[in-house]
Design a protein around this motif. Sequence first.
Motif, short mmCIF file in Angstrom:
data_model
loop_
_atom_site.label_atom_id
_atom_site.label_comp_id
_atom_site.label_asym_id
_atom_site.label_seq_id
_atom_site.Cartn_x
_atom_site.Cartn_y
_atom_site.Cartn_z
N SER A 232 16.78 11.30 2.47
CA SER A 232 15.79 12.01 1.66
C SER A 232 14.35 11.85 2.16
CB SER A 232 15.87 11.51 0.23
OG SER A 232 15.52 10.14 0.20
N HIS A 233 14.18 11.43 3.40
CA HIS A 233 12.83 11.19 3.90
C HIS A 233 11.99 12.45 4.03
CE1 HIS A 233 12.00 7.07 4.83
NE2 HIS A 233 10.95 7.45 5.52
N TYR A 234 10.70 12.28 4.21
CA TYR A 234 9.76 13.35 4.55
C TYR A 234 9.73 14.45 3.50
CZ TYR A 234 11.03 11.15 8.91
OH TYR A 234 11.31 10.24 9.86
N PRO B 193 3.51 1.75 10.17
CA PRO B 193 4.38 2.86 9.79
C PRO B 193 3.49 4.09 9.62
CG PRO B 193 3.83 1.59 7.85
CD PRO B 193 3.08 0.96 9.01
N SER B 194 4.09 5.24 9.36
CA SER B 194 3.28 6.42 9.09
C SER B 194 2.44 6.18 7.82
CB SER B 194 4.17 7.64 8.92
OG SER B 194 5.22 7.37 8.01
N ALA B 195 1.23 6.73 7.79
CA ALA B 195 0.27 6.41 6.73
C ALA B 195 0.43 7.28 5.49
CB ALA B 195 -1.15 6.49 7.27
N ASN B 196 1.67 7.41 5.02
CA ASN B 196 1.93 8.15 3.79
C ASN B 196 2.55 7.19 2.78
OD1 ASN B 196 4.09 8.64 6.08
ND2 ASN B 196 5.23 8.50 4.14
N ARG B 197 2.52 7.59 1.51
CA ARG B 197 3.27 6.82 0.53
C ARG B 197 4.75 6.99 0.86
NH1 ARG B 197 1.57 9.65 -4.30
NH2 ARG B 197 0.34 10.89 -2.87
N ILE C 128 5.39 13.11 2.89
CA ILE C 128 5.13 13.81 4.15
C ILE C 128 4.21 12.97 5.04
CG2 ILE C 128 4.22 15.94 5.14
CD1 ILE C 128 4.70 17.27 2.39
N SER C 129 4.56 12.83 6.31
CA SER C 129 3.73 12.07 7.24
C SER C 129 2.40 12.78 7.45
CB SER C 129 4.43 11.92 8.59
OG SER C 129 5.57 11.12 8.46
N PRO C 130 1.29 12.02 7.52
CA PRO C 130 -0.03 12.64 7.70
C PRO C 130 -0.36 12.86 9.18
CG PRO C 130 -0.28 10.31 7.19
CD PRO C 130 1.19 10.57 7.29
N THR D 66 0.83 -1.21 0.00
CA THR D 66 0.00 0.00 0.00
C THR D 66 0.86 1.26 0.00
OG1 THR D 66 -1.64 -1.21 1.27
CG2 THR D 66 -1.86 1.18 1.24
N LYS D 67 1.93 1.23 0.79
CA LYS D 67 2.82 2.40 0.91
C LYS D 67 3.85 2.49 -0.18
CE LYS D 67 4.83 4.12 4.33
NZ LYS D 67 5.18 4.91 5.51
N GLU D 68 4.00 1.39 -0.96
CA GLU D 68 5.11 1.24 -1.90
C GLU D 68 6.42 1.38 -1.14
OE1 GLU D 68 4.59 3.82 -5.35
OE2 GLU D 68 2.43 3.63 -5.07
MG MG Z 1 7.40 7.28 7.98
#
Ligand code: MG
Length: 353
Positions: free
Chosen positions: A246-248, A147-151, A155-157, A57-59
């Motif tokens: 390179s996160h977020y 995990p955080s619910a972002n692709r 950006i974390s939701p 889902t998150k790839e």
């Molecule tokens: Mg995360």
Amino acid sequence: METLILPTDSSELAKEAVNQAIARLRNGEVVALPTETVYGLAADALNPEAVARIFATKERPLFDPLIVHIRRADALATVAAVPGEIEKEINRLTQEFWPGPLTLILPKQPVVPDLVTAGLPTVAVRVSAHPIFSRIVRGLERPIAAPSANRFGRISPTSASAVLEELNGRIPLIVDGGACSCGLESTILRVEPAPEGKGKPLFHILRPGPVTADQLKEFGKIVKPRPPRPAESPAPNPEAPGMLASHYAPATPLRLLHRPEDFLPAPGKRYALLSYRGDPKDGFVDRHDWEEIAILSPGAGKLPEAAVRFFFLLRQLDRLGIDEIIAEPVTEVGLGQAIMDRLRRASARKLDP
Ligand code: MG
Ligand code: TXA
């Protein structure tokens, strides 16, 4: 797939949302749930097929392990084997900070699927303080991987609508528990026994977060973190494998500038400013005719307020379709360390597609 958002504003609605979430989790589905840090993409942590759905889902690449959420500190032994040499320190930490935004890295129990830990011998564990999440993990009677619910890499939701923006059509359910009260992901800590069993244990902060180094230092000796890896280098086995430089990242390029004089606009390009307190005295606000100025904490500049608004405002600026977001630094103490960590990672994003 249609994505349903269930509100929790009354006790009846909350009960309905909690029950539906539990039923779907039992069924091996993934659902988005509120926590006090950011929204999580949840699945039954002991069901490898359900966990595989999180990654799809998150790839998310399979080398990036997930956090396991348990219902209470006394359930820790079900997923982690706390080494005798650090047992006392772990107990002190869980008593002080759980439920709350602190994640501990510990040796894993065999029951935790390798997929959850990306094959590592350790597992990341936390207890969320969010009342809705807490009811769901207790009702499920199983640990929840989330995990955080972002692709991946985005950006974390920190709200249900932000989750919808990230994952609309990919998940069946978002439980809307309102805006997250911390706004930044949990602090990740690895505790190492004191060298030769003498003195304080060594604390490695793998990700700065709402539980600050200042709060942790009375429990152990903080070891200075390694600098983040450059975005280009491969990540064979960094200590926190998801912590790529390179996160977020917003889709719009972001640049963290320490001095206003370093901003030289290119002709015809559109820029927005992510400002700490919106104070012209800091030199950024009047530097340019910004397309938009988003202020993290107007007035005196309060770090907890800046943290809560950070991902929300970044997401808003990202929607403008401008050429670049320029970010001012925030005071790098306490929570400011976690905010600066996210700004540096967002800023390290490669600019070419
Ligand atoms: Mg995360
Ligand atoms: O606040 C939070 O922690 C949120 C909420 C939903 O609980 N979750 C979250 O998960 O931020 P995620 O997947 O976005 O970040 C988890 C981080 C990743 O960077 C991962 O590399 C690290 O935790 N991690 C997980 N297991 C680990 C392990 N065994 N050793 C080192 N790092 C680990």
